[in-house]
Design a protein around this motif. Sequence first.
Motif, short mmCIF file in Angstrom:
data_model
loop_
_atom_site.label_atom_id
_atom_site.label_comp_id
_atom_site.label_asym_id
_atom_site.label_seq_id
_atom_site.Cartn_x
_atom_site.Cartn_y
_atom_site.Cartn_z
N LYS A 137 6.96 19.08 37.55
CA LYS A 137 5.63 19.63 37.28
C LYS A 137 5.71 20.75 36.24
CE LYS A 137 3.94 18.50 41.84
NZ LYS A 137 3.42 18.99 43.11
N VAL A 138 6.92 21.06 35.80
CA VAL A 138 7.13 22.19 34.90
C VAL A 138 7.31 21.75 33.45
CG1 VAL A 138 8.62 24.16 34.41
CG2 VAL A 138 8.15 23.51 36.77
N PHE A 139 8.16 20.77 33.21
CA PHE A 139 8.53 20.39 31.84
C PHE A 139 7.38 19.68 31.13
CE2 PHE A 139 10.12 17.43 28.69
CZ PHE A 139 10.99 18.22 27.95
N MET A 140 7.09 20.14 29.90
CA MET A 140 6.11 19.50 29.05
C MET A 140 6.39 19.89 27.60
SD MET A 140 3.15 19.86 27.00
CE MET A 140 2.82 21.56 27.22
N ARG A 141 6.29 18.91 26.73
CA ARG A 141 6.36 19.14 25.29
C ARG A 141 5.29 18.28 24.64
NH1 ARG A 141 9.56 22.15 27.19
NH2 ARG A 141 11.70 22.62 26.60
N GLU A 142 4.75 18.77 23.54
CA GLU A 142 3.85 17.96 22.72
C GLU A 142 4.43 17.89 21.32
OE1 GLU A 142 -0.18 19.42 22.89
OE2 GLU A 142 -0.46 18.65 24.92
N TYR A 143 4.50 16.67 20.81
CA TYR A 143 5.08 16.42 19.50
C TYR A 143 4.07 15.71 18.62
CZ TYR A 143 9.55 17.17 21.90
OH TYR A 143 10.60 17.70 22.62
N GLU A 144 4.10 16.04 17.33
CA GLU A 144 3.36 15.30 16.33
C GLU A 144 4.38 14.52 15.51
OE1 GLU A 144 0.83 17.99 14.15
OE2 GLU A 144 -0.48 18.29 15.88
N ILE A 145 4.14 13.21 15.37
CA ILE A 145 5.10 12.32 14.74
C ILE A 145 4.37 11.41 13.76
CG2 ILE A 145 6.90 10.59 15.20
CD1 ILE A 145 6.78 11.60 18.18
N LYS A 146 4.90 11.29 12.55
CA LYS A 146 4.31 10.36 11.58
C LYS A 146 4.55 8.93 12.04
CE LYS A 146 4.70 13.16 7.42
NZ LYS A 146 5.32 13.26 6.08
N GLY A 147 3.61 8.07 11.74
CA GLY A 147 3.70 6.67 12.13
C GLY A 147 4.89 5.96 11.52
N GLU A 148 5.29 6.35 10.31
CA GLU A 148 6.42 5.66 9.66
C GLU A 148 7.78 6.19 10.11
OE1 GLU A 148 5.04 8.81 6.58
OE2 GLU A 148 4.02 7.31 7.78
N THR A 149 7.79 7.14 11.03
CA THR A 149 9.05 7.68 11.55
C THR A 149 9.77 6.63 12.37
OG1 THR A 149 8.11 9.91 11.65
CG2 THR A 149 10.06 9.51 12.98
N SER A 150 11.04 6.42 12.07
CA SER A 150 11.83 5.46 12.85
C SER A 150 12.22 6.10 14.19
CB SER A 150 13.09 5.04 12.09
OG SER A 150 14.02 6.12 12.04
N LEU A 151 12.50 5.27 15.15
CA LEU A 151 12.96 5.77 16.45
C LEU A 151 14.31 6.47 16.31
CD1 LEU A 151 11.91 2.89 18.87
CD2 LEU A 151 10.69 5.01 18.32
N TYR A 152 15.10 6.07 15.33
CA TYR A 152 16.37 6.75 15.08
C TYR A 152 16.13 8.18 14.63
CZ TYR A 152 21.05 7.74 13.44
OH TYR A 152 22.28 8.32 13.26
N LYS A 153 15.19 8.38 13.71
CA LYS A 153 14.86 9.73 13.25
C LYS A 153 14.26 10.54 14.40
CE LYS A 153 12.54 12.39 9.70
NZ LYS A 153 11.67 12.39 8.53
N LEU A 154 13.43 9.92 15.23
CA LEU A 154 12.87 10.60 16.40
C LEU A 154 13.97 11.00 17.36
CD1 LEU A 154 10.49 11.62 18.06
CD2 LEU A 154 10.21 9.29 18.96
N ASN A 155 14.96 10.13 17.56
CA ASN A 155 16.09 10.46 18.41
C ASN A 155 16.82 11.68 17.87
OD1 ASN A 155 18.36 10.08 20.34
ND2 ASN A 155 19.45 9.46 18.51
N ASP A 156 17.09 11.72 16.56
CA ASP A 156 17.74 12.89 15.96
C ASP A 156 16.94 14.16 16.21
OD1 ASP A 156 19.90 11.49 14.99
OD2 ASP A 156 19.15 11.37 12.93
N PHE A 157 15.63 14.06 16.06
CA PHE A 157 14.77 15.22 16.28
C PHE A 157 14.83 15.68 17.74
CE2 PHE A 157 10.70 16.95 17.67
CZ PHE A 157 10.60 18.06 16.84
#
Length: 154
Positions: free
Chosen positions: A13-33
Amino acid sequence: MIYKYKASIPGSKVFMREYEIKGETSLYKLNDFLVNDLDFAPDQMVEFRGVDAKGKVKSEYGLFDLGDGSMDMVTIEKTIAKGEEILEYVFDLRKDRVITLALVGEVAAHPRASCPRLVAEKGRNPEQFANKYEDLDQYAEPSDDPVEEDSFMD
């Protein structure tokens, strides 16, 4: 397009993050982030699971192609086009520990902001190989008595 995702850990009930991500972002780049943002070890096996609105896993995306495409070949837009409104980021494969990234919607681009980016957070980062997520701040009760805090030094 830029999409907003809300990240949570099932059972917390504690952990929360909000991210903004471009649609062309690969899942690999998201993983790195995510590895960088959450202070995870970069040399560990991870995967993303694409989940539909009913909670059914539709796809699995790994560093290697597991049949649905590899992380470097799949973008956020492709997962949305497949109806995968939720991405489960499996950061500990042995214990099947996940961070759930739920699509909130589209947001306007900010001219000086780079994506992906963190826009809101609550709770501390999870330990990658702990048994479960615990936020020590939720157990700590602040003391109003300054003598009590200093008494352990005596």
